[in-house]
Enzyme design. Structure first.
Site, PDB file in Angstrom:
ATOM      1  N   LEU A 138       0.866  -1.179   0.000  1.00  0.00           N
ATOM      2  CA  LEU A 138       0.000   0.000   0.000  1.00  0.00           C
ATOM      3  C   LEU A 138       0.899   1.223   0.000  1.00  0.00           C
ATOM      4  O   LEU A 138       1.986   1.205   0.588  1.00  0.00           O
ATOM      5  CB  LEU A 138      -0.898   0.014   1.247  1.00  0.00           C
ATOM      6  CG  LEU A 138      -1.917  -1.116   1.407  1.00  0.00           C
ATOM      7  CD1 LEU A 138      -2.639  -0.977   2.746  1.00  0.00           C
ATOM      8  CD2 LEU A 138      -2.924  -1.122   0.264  1.00  0.00           C
ATOM      9  N   ASP A 139       0.455   2.304  -0.634  1.00  0.00           N
ATOM     10  CA  ASP A 139       1.226   3.538  -0.623  1.00  0.00           C
ATOM     11  C   ASP A 139       1.362   4.059   0.806  1.00  0.00           C
ATOM     12  O   ASP A 139       0.556   3.731   1.689  1.00  0.00           O
ATOM     13  CB  ASP A 139       0.549   4.599  -1.486  1.00  0.00           C
ATOM     14  CG  ASP A 139       0.487   4.212  -2.949  1.00  0.00           C
ATOM     15  OD1 ASP A 139       1.278   3.352  -3.367  1.00  0.00           O
ATOM     16  OD2 ASP A 139      -0.379   4.756  -3.662  1.00  0.00           O
ATOM     17  N   LYS A 140       2.361   4.894   1.024  1.00  0.00           N
ATOM     18  CA  LYS A 140       2.664   5.415   2.357  1.00  0.00           C
ATOM     19  C   LYS A 140       1.433   5.953   3.076  1.00  0.00           C
ATOM     20  O   LYS A 140       1.193   5.650   4.248  1.00  0.00           O
ATOM     21  CB  LYS A 140       3.721   6.520   2.239  1.00  0.00           C
ATOM     22  CG  LYS A 140       4.044   7.215   3.550  1.00  0.00           C
ATOM     23  CD  LYS A 140       5.064   8.326   3.346  1.00  0.00           C
ATOM     24  CE  LYS A 140       5.340   9.061   4.647  1.00  0.00           C
ATOM     25  NZ  LYS A 140       6.316  10.167   4.453  1.00  0.00           N
TER      26      LYS A 140
END
Length: 326
Positions: A138-140
């Protein structure tokens, strides 16, 4: 240290005439074809006591195959005592609920403080699993569910299920900018942006990418949506929604600039302007357990910042006489 493995199996009579690389892929199915082929080419495979390095070598059935190789660990990454929000755990897998601001894997600009560093602390043996068991990211600043493999067989089978799009469902909740009329499907290839190298873009030379979405709730200038991934490209949902000209609220990288509904209260306007991450949450995961084969399903509640944002937009819509259609 790397984990030393030595496995022995016998070629089945039904495999008569198969190429060696195909045969060992069936015999040692807990490892990926690419990894097995690399070991084969590097002299890690013996056939009846003789090292064979040619993938096209034919097998006749009955040969003894010995695989001697090393599984590289992740010792080069720092072990860090970072708390994890555990949704589910057994001997083979781990499901976590990732908060915002938490990078999944070390990389340029983020050498530590990641999910991987935390996994190595809480589960030392996971160092024996490629990428410390991380099978998708997942993105940050995207929140929500991730599954992690605690063993090599679990990791191999989860990666295979993801690659084959087989019984692996990832559902997200998001708030998009603009009033979307209906749900649909985006099928547009995604690749590296031509000039902004940290970003992705829809491009003819990109990899195939498919996103399904449906409208959950209308607001005056925003829409709450649910999405399902058919593929898992970097930034896929963010790129596809931007392509539809409905970027995610708070996603400045992909055009999600604040849009204030006309006549909105100053409180709502400030709320929208101050929402400083993409409004995206991995709300549901469903897949076949890699070892038991049982279908499992997990849910993570939408985080407070998105709940409060949706409630503020909902109240604004009601105050301005918008009749919700759903």
């Amino acid at each position: 240290m790397a984990q030393q493995i030595e496995l022995t199996n016998t070629v089945k009579d039904s495999q008569l005439g198969q190429r060696l690389d195909q045969a060992i892929a069936e015999l040692f199915a807990d490892f990926s074809r690419s990894r097995l082929k690399e070991w084969l080419l590097n002299g890690k495979v013996q056939v009846n006591g003789e090292v064979v390095t040619k993938p096209r070598t034919k097998v006749m059935g009955g040969e003894e195959i010995i695989l001697q190789a090393e599984l590289e660990d992740e010792e080069r990454w720092e072990v860090q005592d970072i708390p994890l929000d555990i949704v589910y755990e057994d001997d083979d897998i781990l499901v976590i609920n990732k908060p915002r601001g938490f990078v999944v894997h070390p990389g340029a600009g983020t050498p530590d403080g990641t999910v991987l560093n935390a996994l190595l602390y809480h589960y030392p043996n996971i160092a024996e699993v490629p990428r410390a068991g991380i099978v998708h990211r997942l993105d940050k600043d995207t929140t929500g569910l991730m599954v992690v493999a605690k063993t090599v067989p679990a990791q191999t089978r989860l990666v295979r299920a993801l690659q084959k799009k087989r019984n692996f469902v990832r559902e997200y909740e998001a708030i998009a900018i603009g009033r979307m009329t209906a749900g649909g499907r985006v099928e547009q290839p995604i690749g590296r942006h031509s000039t902004k190298r940290t970003l992705m873009a829809v491009t003819p030379t990109g990899k195939p990418a498919v996103t399904h979405y449906r409208v959950a709730e209308h607001f005056r200038e925003h829409t709450r949506i649910r999405l399902r991934l058919e593929t898992g490209r970097t930034h896929q949902i963010r790129v596809h929604m931007s392509y539809l000209q409905h970027p995610l609220l708070g996603d400045s990288a992909y055009g999600g600039r604040a849009r204030i509904p006309s006549g909105a209260s100053e409180e709502l306007a400030n709320h929208i302007r101050s929402f400083d991450r993409q409004a995206l949450h991995a709300v549901m995961l469903k897949f076949e357990h890699p070892i038991s084969g049982e279908e499992v399903e997990f849910h993570a509640p939408v985080p407070d910042d998105m709940v409060e944002m949706a409630e503020a937009l909902r109240q604004d819509a009601q105050e301005h006489g918008l009749q919700e259609e759903f």
